[in-house]
Design a protein around this motif. Structure first.
Motif, PDB file in Angstrom:
ATOM      1  N   ASN A 211      -2.033   2.603  -0.922  1.00 26.66           N
ATOM      2  CA  ASN A 211      -2.703   2.639  -2.218  1.00 26.66           C
ATOM      3  C   ASN A 211      -2.487   4.023  -2.830  1.00 26.66           C
ATOM      4  O   ASN A 211      -3.027   5.017  -2.333  1.00 26.66           O
ATOM      5  CB  ASN A 211      -4.195   2.344  -2.003  1.00 26.66           C
ATOM      6  N   PHE A 212      -1.673   4.083  -3.891  1.00 29.96           N
ATOM      7  CA  PHE A 212      -1.465   5.333  -4.618  1.00 29.96           C
ATOM      8  C   PHE A 212      -2.127   5.242  -5.999  1.00 29.96           C
ATOM      9  O   PHE A 212      -1.584   5.689  -7.008  1.00 29.96           O
ATOM     10  CB  PHE A 212       0.027   5.629  -4.757  1.00 29.96           C
ATOM     11  N   TRP A 213      -3.312   4.683  -5.987  1.00 28.33           N
ATOM     12  CA  TRP A 213      -4.127   4.467  -7.184  1.00 28.33           C
ATOM     13  C   TRP A 213      -5.502   5.084  -6.976  1.00 28.33           C
ATOM     14  O   TRP A 213      -6.066   5.711  -7.859  1.00 28.33           O
ATOM     15  CB  TRP A 213      -4.195   2.950  -7.404  1.00 28.33           C
ATOM     16  N   GLY A 214      -5.993   4.931  -5.759  1.00 27.25           N
ATOM     17  CA  GLY A 214      -7.294   5.456  -5.400  1.00 27.25           C
ATOM     18  C   GLY A 214      -8.326   4.363  -5.311  1.00 27.25           C
ATOM     19  O   GLY A 214      -8.186   3.270  -5.876  1.00 27.25           O
ATOM     20  N   GLY A 215      -9.392   4.625  -4.561  1.00 27.07           N
ATOM     21  CA  GLY A 215     -10.480   3.673  -4.454  1.00 27.07           C
ATOM     22  C   GLY A 215     -10.167   2.500  -3.548  1.00 27.07           C
ATOM     23  O   GLY A 215      -9.420   2.612  -2.577  1.00 27.07           O
ATOM     24  N   VAL A 216     -10.730   1.356  -3.914  1.00 27.47           N
ATOM     25  CA  VAL A 216     -10.613   0.161  -3.083  1.00 27.47           C
ATOM     26  C   VAL A 216      -9.257  -0.517  -3.279  1.00 27.47           C
ATOM     27  O   VAL A 216      -8.579  -0.310  -4.281  1.00 27.47           O
ATOM     28  CB  VAL A 216     -11.749  -0.822  -3.405  1.00 27.47           C
ATOM     29  N   SER A 217      -8.868  -1.321  -2.290  1.00 26.85           N
ATOM     30  CA  SER A 217      -7.609  -2.062  -2.337  1.00 26.85           C
ATOM     31  C   SER A 217      -7.895  -3.560  -2.338  1.00 26.85           C
ATOM     32  O   SER A 217      -8.766  -4.035  -1.594  1.00 26.85           O
ATOM     33  CB  SER A 217      -6.736  -1.721  -1.117  1.00 26.85           C
ATOM     34  N   TYR A 218      -7.155  -4.301  -3.176  1.00 29.69           N
ATOM     35  CA  TYR A 218      -7.365  -5.746  -3.238  1.00 29.69           C
ATOM     36  C   TYR A 218      -6.583  -6.425  -2.118  1.00 29.69           C
ATOM     37  O   TYR A 218      -5.368  -6.218  -1.967  1.00 29.69           O
ATOM     38  CB  TYR A 218      -6.932  -6.314  -4.585  1.00 29.69           C
ATOM     39  N   VAL A 219      -7.274  -7.260  -1.342  1.00 25.64           N
ATOM     40  CA  VAL A 219      -6.678  -7.991  -0.225  1.00 25.64           C
ATOM     41  C   VAL A 219      -6.806  -9.478  -0.506  1.00 25.64           C
ATOM     42  O   VAL A 219      -7.901  -9.963  -0.842  1.00 25.64           O
ATOM     43  CB  VAL A 219      -7.377  -7.642   1.106  1.00 25.64           C
ATOM     44  N   ARG A 220      -5.710 -10.194  -0.391  1.00 27.69           N
ATOM     45  CA  ARG A 220      -5.716 -11.636  -0.675  1.00 27.69           C
ATOM     46  C   ARG A 220      -6.798 -12.346   0.144  1.00 27.69           C
ATOM     47  O   ARG A 220      -6.940 -12.134   1.357  1.00 27.69           O
ATOM     48  CB  ARG A 220      -4.346 -12.231  -0.353  1.00 27.69           C
ATOM     49  N   ASP A 221      -7.564 -13.186  -0.542  1.00 28.05           N
ATOM     50  CA  ASP A 221      -8.621 -14.008   0.046  1.00 28.05           C
ATOM     51  C   ASP A 221      -9.807 -13.192   0.582  1.00 28.05           C
ATOM     52  O   ASP A 221     -10.739 -13.760   1.165  1.00 28.05           O
ATOM     53  CB  ASP A 221      -8.078 -14.893   1.191  1.00 28.05           C
ATOM     54  N   GLN A 222      -9.802 -11.877   0.377  1.00 28.98           N
ATOM     55  CA  GLN A 222     -10.920 -11.048   0.825  1.00 28.98           C
ATOM     56  C   GLN A 222     -11.527 -10.215  -0.300  1.00 28.98           C
ATOM     57  O   GLN A 222     -12.637  -9.708  -0.172  1.00 28.98           O
ATOM     58  CB  GLN A 222     -10.474 -10.112   1.951  1.00 28.98           C
ATOM     59  N   GLY A 223     -10.794 -10.084  -1.407  1.00 30.59           N
ATOM     60  CA  GLY A 223     -11.266  -9.259  -2.499  1.00 30.59           C
ATOM     61  C   GLY A 223     -11.012  -7.785  -2.252  1.00 30.59           C
ATOM     62  O   GLY A 223     -10.191  -7.405  -1.411  1.00 30.59           O
ATOM     63  N   TYR A 224     -11.725  -6.930  -2.983  1.00 28.97           N
ATOM     64  CA  TYR A 224     -11.538  -5.488  -2.861  1.00 28.97           C
ATOM     65  C   TYR A 224     -12.181  -4.982  -1.572  1.00 28.97           C
ATOM     66  O   TYR A 224     -13.317  -5.331  -1.246  1.00 28.97           O
ATOM     67  CB  TYR A 224     -12.122  -4.762  -4.065  1.00 28.97           C
ATOM     68  N   GLN A 225     -11.427  -4.134  -0.871  1.00 27.86           N
ATOM     69  CA  GLN A 225     -11.869  -3.601   0.408  1.00 27.86           C
ATOM     70  C   GLN A 225     -11.649  -2.084   0.446  1.00 27.86           C
ATOM     71  O   GLN A 225     -10.698  -1.572  -0.159  1.00 27.86           O
ATOM     72  CB  GLN A 225     -11.066  -4.234   1.565  1.00 27.86           C
ATOM     73  N   VAL A 226     -12.520  -1.407   1.159  1.00 29.66           N
ATOM     74  CA  VAL A 226     -12.306   0.012   1.449  1.00 29.66           C
ATOM     75  C   VAL A 226     -11.419   0.099   2.683  1.00 29.66           C
ATOM     76  O   VAL A 226     -11.809  -0.348   3.769  1.00 29.66           O
ATOM     77  CB  VAL A 226     -13.636   0.752   1.681  1.00 29.66           C
ATOM     78  N   LEU A 227     -10.214   0.636   2.501  1.00 30.40           N
ATOM     79  CA  LEU A 227      -9.245   0.713   3.585  1.00 30.40           C
ATOM     80  C   LEU A 227      -8.777   2.160   3.769  1.00 30.40           C
ATOM     81  O   LEU A 227      -8.771   2.942   2.807  1.00 30.40           O
ATOM     82  CB  LEU A 227      -8.027  -0.172   3.282  1.00 30.40           C
ATOM     83  N   PRO A 228      -8.332   2.497   4.974  1.00 27.58           N
ATOM     84  CA  PRO A 228      -7.837   3.856   5.220  1.00 27.58           C
ATOM     85  C   PRO A 228      -6.365   3.994   4.798  1.00 27.58           C
ATOM     86  O   PRO A 228      -5.503   4.400   5.587  1.00 27.58           O
ATOM     87  CB  PRO A 228      -8.012   4.015   6.731  1.00 27.58           C
ATOM     88  N   ASN A 229      -6.081   3.660   3.542  1.00 27.57           N
ATOM     89  CA  ASN A 229      -4.688   3.568   3.101  1.00 27.57           C
ATOM     90  C   ASN A 229      -4.410   4.318   1.803  1.00 27.57           C
ATOM     91  O   ASN A 229      -3.384   4.091   1.159  1.00 27.57           O
ATOM     92  CB  ASN A 229      -4.297   2.098   2.924  1.00 27.57           C
ATOM     93  N   VAL A 230      -5.322   5.194   1.385  1.00 28.08           N
ATOM     94  CA  VAL A 230      -5.156   5.874   0.106  1.00 28.08           C
ATOM     95  C   VAL A 230      -4.318   7.138   0.300  1.00 28.08           C
ATOM     96  O   VAL A 230      -4.697   8.038   1.055  1.00 28.08           O
ATOM     97  CB  VAL A 230      -6.516   6.229  -0.523  1.00 28.08           C
ATOM     98  N   GLY A 231      -3.175   7.176  -0.380  1.00 27.06           N
ATOM     99  CA  GLY A 231      -2.271   8.312  -0.270  1.00 27.06           C
ATOM    100  C   GLY A 231      -2.559   9.369  -1.323  1.00 27.06           C
ATOM    101  O   GLY A 231      -3.642   9.428  -1.913  1.00 27.06           O
ATOM    102  N   SER A 232      -1.559  10.202  -1.572  1.00 31.70           N
ATOM    103  CA  SER A 232      -1.699  11.265  -2.566  1.00 31.70           C
ATOM    104  C   SER A 232      -0.331  11.576  -3.154  1.00 31.70           C
ATOM    105  O   SER A 232       0.711  11.317  -2.542  1.00 31.70           O
ATOM    106  CB  SER A 232      -2.304  12.520  -1.946  1.00 31.70           C
ATOM    107  N   LEU A 233      -0.343  12.098  -4.372  1.00 25.24           N
ATOM    108  CA  LEU A 233       0.857  12.572  -5.047  1.00 25.24           C
ATOM    109  C   LEU A 233       0.772  14.096  -5.069  1.00 25.24           C
ATOM    110  O   LEU A 233      -0.095  14.664  -5.739  1.00 25.24           O
ATOM    111  CB  LEU A 233       0.965  12.027  -6.467  1.00 25.24           C
TER     112      LEU A 233
END
Length: 288
Positions: A74-96
């Protein structure tokens, strides 16, 4: 125009008005995807036309390059949308991460940026070129991003819509407007108008907003280069103002190992409310 640099940001001014602040070393939480961004952007009259870190989406940062889904990152920030689960807090947020300026003047800024995953892996080497020009009643940002995949496998740009959420196809060059711009007017090429442009194609799109406190309106004209990969507009005027010519609205965009994605945009920021005829003439006048 005058450019002044210092303390992790530069500003560009014209006629005594600070038109923009570009923060290239932000001090924000990792969850918000630290990345270079523009805020505030102002008209020549000094009216602010960006919103930054709003309470509903702290990771919305004025005007910025984003990727809500880049493979599993996720190079957007915040929560990530997961199919069939909706938005989730995941340890996947990068940085520019800003690396260097190769040029730093109003007529040409060239910046090198690394897209780094949450695990510290560099996936994209970006070269960003920007220029700023003023005219009576308006000024223009010319923005080019060259995104080179430095990984040894292909990358997939996606969006929540790609992953199953209806009409949430945001990915790429993203603008958040100020609170007062809610219910603003949306105009686009070929006689199109309104928030019904969500997910549609148009060669240009304009957002006309009204300011609080002062009796002013402003116009933002977004024009992607015809050479860009096919885009669809992510646009809302309620409950807040956002515009994004998405490169992965309905379908993913694949970038092969070692390949470079070339994106170019012009954003005109005008005083007052520009009529459709004037917007169409301006967009049609551009040479790329």
């Amino acid at each position: 125009m005058k450019l002044a640099d210092g303390d992790g940001a530069f500003t560009v001014s014209e006629g005594g008005v600070e038109l923009l602040r570009y923060t290239y070393r932000p001090d924000i939480a990792e969850f918000e995807c630290p990345s270079p961004s523009f805020h505030p952007l102002r008209t020549l009259d000094g009216d602010v036309v960006t919103g930054n870190r709003p309470h509903d989406h702290r990771w919305h940062k004025g005007l910025a390059m984003t990727a809500s889904h880049l493979d599993d990152q996720n190079f957007w920030g915040g929560v990530s949308y997961v199919r069939d689960q909706g938005y989730q807090v995941l340890p996947n947020v990068g940085s520019l991460v800003h690396r260097d300026f190769l040029a730093l003047a109003p007529e040409r800024v060239v910046e090198e940026i690394d897209w780094v995953t949450a695990a510290g892996q560099k996936w994209i080497a970006e070269r960003r070129t920007m220029s700023f020009t003023a005219e009576p009643g308006a000024w223009t940002l010319d923005f080019t991003s060259e995104l080179r995949n430095v990984r040894d496998t292909a990358l997939e740009f996606g969006s929540p819509t790609v992953h199953g959420r209806e009409l949430a196809g945001y990915c790429g060059f993203f603008w958040r407007g100020p609170r007062s711009f809610e219910h603003g007017e949306v105009l686009a090429s070929d006689g199109q108008s309104g928030p019904e442009l969500m997910g549609r194609a148009a060669s240009w799109l304009a957002y006309l907003g009204t300011h609080d406190e002062v009796d002013h309106t402003s116009t933002l004209l977004f024009t992607p280069s015809p050479a860009n990969p096919e885009w669809r507009w992510f646009v809302r005027n309620s409950p807040y103002a956002v515009v994004n010519p998405s490169v992965a609205f309905y379908d993913p965009l694949h970038l092969g190992a070692g390949d470079t994605l070339h994106l170019r945009y012009r954003l005109l920021i005008g005083n007052g409310s520009w009529p459709r005829e004037k917007l169409d003439a301006r967009a049609s006048s551009y040479t790329w």
